[in-house]
Design a protein around this motif. Sequence first.
Motif, short mmCIF file in Angstrom:
data_model
loop_
_atom_site.label_atom_id
_atom_site.label_comp_id
_atom_site.label_asym_id
_atom_site.label_seq_id
_atom_site.Cartn_x
_atom_site.Cartn_y
_atom_site.Cartn_z
N VAL A 149 0.85 -1.17 0.00
CA VAL A 149 0.00 0.00 0.00
C VAL A 149 0.90 1.23 0.00
O VAL A 149 1.78 1.36 0.83
N GLN A 150 0.67 2.13 -0.95
CA GLN A 150 1.50 3.32 -1.08
C GLN A 150 0.75 4.51 -0.52
O GLN A 150 -0.26 4.92 -1.08
N PRO A 151 1.23 5.10 0.59
CA PRO A 151 0.61 6.32 1.06
C PRO A 151 0.71 7.40 -0.01
O PRO A 151 1.65 7.42 -0.80
N HIS A 152 -0.26 8.29 -0.04
CA HIS A 152 -0.41 9.25 -1.15
C HIS A 152 0.82 10.08 -1.43
O HIS A 152 1.25 10.19 -2.57
N ASP A 153 1.42 10.68 -0.43
CA ASP A 153 2.49 11.64 -0.66
C ASP A 153 3.88 11.05 -0.46
O ASP A 153 4.83 11.77 -0.24
N GLU A 154 4.02 9.74 -0.53
CA GLU A 154 5.32 9.12 -0.32
C GLU A 154 5.73 8.36 -1.57
O GLU A 154 4.91 7.97 -2.38
N GLU A 155 7.04 8.15 -1.70
CA GLU A 155 7.55 7.38 -2.82
C GLU A 155 7.09 5.92 -2.70
O GLU A 155 6.94 5.39 -1.61
N ALA A 156 6.88 5.28 -3.83
CA ALA A 156 6.40 3.90 -3.86
C ALA A 156 7.56 2.94 -3.60
O ALA A 156 8.64 3.11 -4.15
N PRO A 157 7.32 1.92 -2.77
CA PRO A 157 8.37 0.92 -2.56
C PRO A 157 8.47 -0.01 -3.77
O PRO A 157 7.54 -0.12 -4.56
N GLU A 158 9.62 -0.66 -3.92
CA GLU A 158 9.80 -1.63 -5.00
C GLU A 158 8.87 -2.82 -4.75
O GLU A 158 8.70 -3.27 -3.63
N VAL A 159 8.28 -3.34 -5.82
CA VAL A 159 7.41 -4.50 -5.73
C VAL A 159 8.23 -5.72 -6.11
O VAL A 159 8.82 -5.77 -7.18
N GLU A 160 8.29 -6.70 -5.22
CA GLU A 160 9.06 -7.89 -5.46
C GLU A 160 8.16 -9.00 -5.97
O GLU A 160 7.10 -9.26 -5.41
N LYS A 164 5.99 -0.76 -11.68
CA LYS A 164 6.44 -0.79 -10.29
C LYS A 164 5.97 0.36 -9.43
O LYS A 164 5.86 0.21 -8.24
N ALA A 165 5.75 1.52 -10.00
CA ALA A 165 5.41 2.67 -9.17
C ALA A 165 4.71 3.76 -9.97
O ALA A 165 4.99 3.94 -11.14
N GLU A 166 3.83 4.48 -9.29
CA GLU A 166 3.18 5.65 -9.85
C GLU A 166 3.98 6.86 -9.38
O GLU A 166 3.48 7.74 -8.69
N SER A 167 5.25 6.89 -9.75
CA SER A 167 6.14 7.93 -9.26
C SER A 167 5.96 9.21 -10.09
O SER A 167 5.51 9.17 -11.23
N PRO A 168 6.34 10.34 -9.52
CA PRO A 168 6.25 11.60 -10.25
C PRO A 168 7.05 11.58 -11.55
O PRO A 168 6.62 12.15 -12.56
N THR A 169 8.21 10.93 -11.57
CA THR A 169 9.00 10.87 -12.81
C THR A 169 8.28 10.04 -13.87
O THR A 169 8.31 10.40 -15.05
N ASN A 170 7.62 8.95 -13.47
CA ASN A 170 6.84 8.17 -14.43
C ASN A 170 5.67 8.97 -14.98
O ASN A 170 5.37 8.93 -16.17
N PRO A 177 0.13 -14.87 -13.35
CA PRO A 177 0.20 -13.79 -14.33
C PRO A 177 0.91 -12.57 -13.75
O PRO A 177 0.81 -12.28 -12.57
N LYS A 178 1.60 -11.85 -14.61
CA LYS A 178 2.30 -10.64 -14.20
C LYS A 178 1.29 -9.55 -13.86
O LYS A 178 0.30 -9.36 -14.54
N HIS A 179 1.53 -8.86 -12.77
CA HIS A 179 0.66 -7.79 -12.33
C HIS A 179 1.36 -6.45 -12.53
O HIS A 179 2.56 -6.35 -12.33
N SER A 180 0.62 -5.44 -12.90
CA SER A 180 1.14 -4.10 -12.99
C SER A 180 0.75 -3.35 -11.73
O SER A 180 -0.25 -3.67 -11.09
N TYR A 181 1.54 -2.35 -11.38
CA TYR A 181 1.23 -1.57 -10.19
C TYR A 181 -0.05 -0.79 -10.38
O TYR A 181 -0.92 -0.78 -9.53
N CYS A 182 -0.17 -0.11 -11.54
CA CYS A 182 -1.39 0.65 -11.81
C CYS A 182 -1.48 1.00 -13.29
O CYS A 182 -0.51 0.87 -14.03
N VAL A 183 -2.64 1.43 -13.69
CA VAL A 183 -2.86 1.95 -15.03
C VAL A 183 -3.21 3.42 -14.86
O VAL A 183 -4.15 3.77 -14.16
N GLU A 184 -2.41 4.27 -15.47
CA GLU A 184 -2.63 5.72 -15.40
C GLU A 184 -3.33 6.15 -16.68
O GLU A 184 -2.98 5.70 -17.77
N THR A 185 -4.33 6.99 -16.56
CA THR A 185 -5.07 7.44 -17.74
C THR A 185 -5.06 8.96 -17.83
O THR A 185 -4.93 9.66 -16.82
N ILE A 186 -5.21 9.45 -19.04
CA ILE A 186 -5.43 10.87 -19.28
C ILE A 186 -6.76 10.94 -20.02
O ILE A 186 -6.95 10.27 -21.03
N CYS A 187 -7.68 11.71 -19.46
CA CYS A 187 -8.96 11.85 -20.15
C CYS A 187 -9.36 13.32 -20.21
O CYS A 187 -8.98 14.12 -19.37
#
Length: 160
Positions: A19-30, A61-67, A37-47
Amino acid sequence: MLNQPNENLAWNPEVPRNVQPHDEEAPEVENKNYFSPKHSYCVETICAPCGVFIAWVKFAKAESPTNILKFMEDTFPDESTRPDYICIDKACLVLRTSIQNGSWDEWCKTSRLMVDAYHYINHHTTDMICRKYCNPASLDGSAPNLVIEAETKDGEKYLK
């Protein structure tokens, strides 16, 4: 066959989630099991404001600001196609990262980052960057089409 919520089938074990708290960096998913089946951390959309999807991407792996910044740059490479407002729950983190890596010099010409009202209410009152630059209802006149003057049934005017 689809799993129902909280259902663990013997042949498809539950995958531990970080679980990633909102304002913190995401930990690595092992990945502990290579047979599921392979899981993705999230799907980001622009609408668009009308609800039409413009673009989407899977973050492994992460919904990081750089991503998020890379996704925005890939979707809107030309300044003329960039939206005036970009509303995202991590706008303050994306803004900080953009300022630090120098990409804000280009984005500030065309777009304004802001958080949605729900996240704005839940952000820390001490986060001055979020309060000043990511406010969805700023009263400084910088977003006149987002804040309008309304009137109560008694004739009193207020900002909505």
